[in-house]
Design a protein around this motif. Structure first.
Motif, PDB file in Angstrom:
ATOM      1  N   ALA A  59     -17.230  22.892 -22.954  1.00  0.00           N
ATOM      2  CA  ALA A  59     -17.704  23.008 -24.331  1.00  0.00           C
ATOM      3  C   ALA A  59     -16.727  22.362 -25.302  1.00  0.00           C
ATOM      4  O   ALA A  59     -17.139  21.684 -26.254  1.00  0.00           O
ATOM      5  CB  ALA A  59     -17.916  24.479 -24.688  1.00  0.00           C
ATOM      6  N   GLU A  60     -15.427  22.568 -25.074  1.00  0.00           N
ATOM      7  CA  GLU A  60     -14.419  21.966 -25.952  1.00  0.00           C
ATOM      8  C   GLU A  60     -14.461  20.440 -25.864  1.00  0.00           C
ATOM      9  O   GLU A  60     -14.333  19.745 -26.879  1.00  0.00           O
ATOM     10  CB  GLU A  60     -13.035  22.489 -25.576  1.00  0.00           C
ATOM     11  N   PHE A  90     -21.369  27.411 -32.288  1.00  0.00           N
ATOM     12  CA  PHE A  90     -21.104  27.053 -30.904  1.00  0.00           C
ATOM     13  C   PHE A  90     -19.860  27.786 -30.413  1.00  0.00           C
ATOM     14  O   PHE A  90     -19.866  28.407 -29.336  1.00  0.00           O
ATOM     15  CB  PHE A  90     -20.898  25.534 -30.808  1.00  0.00           C
ATOM     16  N   CYS A  91     -18.788  27.751 -31.202  1.00  0.00           N
ATOM     17  CA  CYS A  91     -17.548  28.441 -30.848  1.00  0.00           C
ATOM     18  C   CYS A  91     -17.746  29.954 -30.851  1.00  0.00           C
ATOM     19  O   CYS A  91     -17.185  30.676 -29.999  1.00  0.00           O
ATOM     20  CB  CYS A  91     -16.438  28.053 -31.818  1.00  0.00           C
ATOM     21  N   GLU A  92     -18.528  30.452 -31.798  1.00  0.00           N
ATOM     22  CA  GLU A  92     -18.813  31.886 -31.880  1.00  0.00           C
ATOM     23  C   GLU A  92     -19.527  32.359 -30.623  1.00  0.00           C
ATOM     24  O   GLU A  92     -19.244  33.439 -30.083  1.00  0.00           O
ATOM     25  CB  GLU A  92     -19.684  32.166 -33.110  1.00  0.00           C
ATOM     26  N   PHE A  93     -20.441  31.535 -30.143  1.00  0.00           N
ATOM     27  CA  PHE A  93     -21.195  31.875 -28.941  1.00  0.00           C
ATOM     28  C   PHE A  93     -20.270  31.987 -27.731  1.00  0.00           C
ATOM     29  O   PHE A  93     -20.358  32.942 -26.957  1.00  0.00           O
ATOM     30  CB  PHE A  93     -22.267  30.804 -28.687  1.00  0.00           C
ATOM     31  N   ILE A  94     -19.384  31.027 -27.568  1.00  0.00           N
ATOM     32  CA  ILE A  94     -18.437  31.072 -26.453  1.00  0.00           C
ATOM     33  C   ILE A  94     -17.531  32.300 -26.562  1.00  0.00           C
ATOM     34  O   ILE A  94     -17.256  32.990 -25.574  1.00  0.00           O
ATOM     35  CB  ILE A  94     -17.587  29.792 -26.406  1.00  0.00           C
ATOM     36  N   ALA A  95     -17.066  32.603 -27.783  1.00  0.00           N
ATOM     37  CA  ALA A  95     -16.209  33.774 -27.998  1.00  0.00           C
ATOM     38  C   ALA A  95     -16.951  35.058 -27.642  1.00  0.00           C
ATOM     39  O   ALA A  95     -16.372  35.980 -27.044  1.00  0.00           O
ATOM     40  CB  ALA A  95     -15.744  33.816 -29.449  1.00  0.00           C
ATOM     41  N   GLY A  96     -18.229  35.124 -27.984  1.00  0.00           N
ATOM     42  CA  GLY A  96     -19.030  36.298 -27.657  1.00  0.00           C
ATOM     43  C   GLY A  96     -19.183  36.475 -26.164  1.00  0.00           C
ATOM     44  O   GLY A  96     -19.112  37.605 -25.641  1.00  0.00           O
ATOM     45  N   GLN A  97     -19.382  35.382 -25.450  1.00  0.00           N
ATOM     46  CA  GLN A  97     -19.487  35.456 -23.994  1.00  0.00           C
ATOM     47  C   GLN A  97     -18.170  35.958 -23.380  1.00  0.00           C
ATOM     48  O   GLN A  97     -18.170  36.770 -22.444  1.00  0.00           O
ATOM     49  CB  GLN A  97     -19.816  34.069 -23.436  1.00  0.00           C
TER      50      GLN A  97
END
Length: 247
Positions: A59-60, A90-97
């Motif tokens: 993702a990064e 997009f970053c928020e989604f990864i952090a949530g996962q």
């Protein structure tokens, strides 16, 4: 099979409500939505933090303009060129996962709502430019609210069978209504379970109402799709409620 078609196959198999609802979108919009939803599904299926770390690296690379390879990132890159997908959700989604996998259980309702915001709400914001070129600022809250409502609905739909959803059931809410860990593990459906279920369903319905207030602001090419998406998930809530009432 094209990169978009591979995403579409994933959505058809694993997120059929979304596939049916978005089938009325124009082709380029529909394909872009497939890519974002495939991102959601692929991330949800990651087994542990090790797999998530690899996904986060990809993702990064994607966010910096370096293609990590694979049909998903190829489709997302093309969707981003056409619709300008935002980096923050997009970053928020990864952090949530990541936070979800770090938790053994959820204690407070606010933790569940934060999870729903970081995952469903973030996906709503990623899909927003695909569904509306104008009025995006006015529609942001609606996109988040609908995403949160859908995530809560998915929990309420799958709580009896999905271990991942079971851990997300707020323990304080369970305690409030006298529903025990043993009953949760044994799939016990009793008055306490129904009270917990309804408590969270009330939150979901409130978010659906918030989203509905802004529906007229969506353009004609996407309004029916977004309305149908909300309606199909709300119907699931009603069907589960009817089944529980007969238990």
């Amino acid at each position: 099979m094209t990169e978009y078609e591979e995403c579409g196959q994933i959505i058809k198999k694993h997120l059929p409500i979304c596939e049916k609802a978005f089938s009325s979108l124009p082709l380029k919009n529909r394909r872009a939505a497939w890519a974002v939803l495939a991102l959601f599904h692929q991330a949800e299926q990651l087994a542990d933090l090790t797999e998530l770390a690899l996904f986060e690296q990809a993702a990064e690379a994607f966010l910096t303009g370096t293609s990590p390879g694979g049909f998903l990132w190829g489709a997302l890159s093309d969707a981003g060129r056409q619709f300008t997908l935002e980096e923050e959700p997009f970053c928020e989604f990864i952090a949530g996962q990541k936070q979800d996998r770090e938790k053994e259980t959820y204690d407070e309702l606010d933790e569940l709502l934060m999870y729903a915001y970081q995952t469903g709400g973030a996906i709503g914001l990623l899909i927003l430019p695909i569904c509306a070129r104008r009025n995006q600022e006015k529609l942001r809250n609606a996109a988040v609210s609908l995403g949160v409502a859908i995530q809560l609905t998915r929990l309420l739909r799958d709580i009896e069978t999905d271990e991942r959803q079971k851990k997300r059931l707020p323990r304080q809410v369970m305690k409030q209504f006298g529903y025990t860990e043993e009953e949760l593990s044994s799939h016990t459906v009793n008055k306490a379970f129904i009270n917990v279920w309804e408590y969270i369903a009330f939150e979901a319905e409130a978010y659906y109402e918030e989203a509905a207030e802004a529906m007229p602001l969506f353009p004609l090419y996407s309004q029916s799709a977004v309305n149908e998406l909300a309606s199909r998930y709300q119907t699931q809530l009603k069907e589960i409620r009817n089944r529980l009432s007969q238990a």
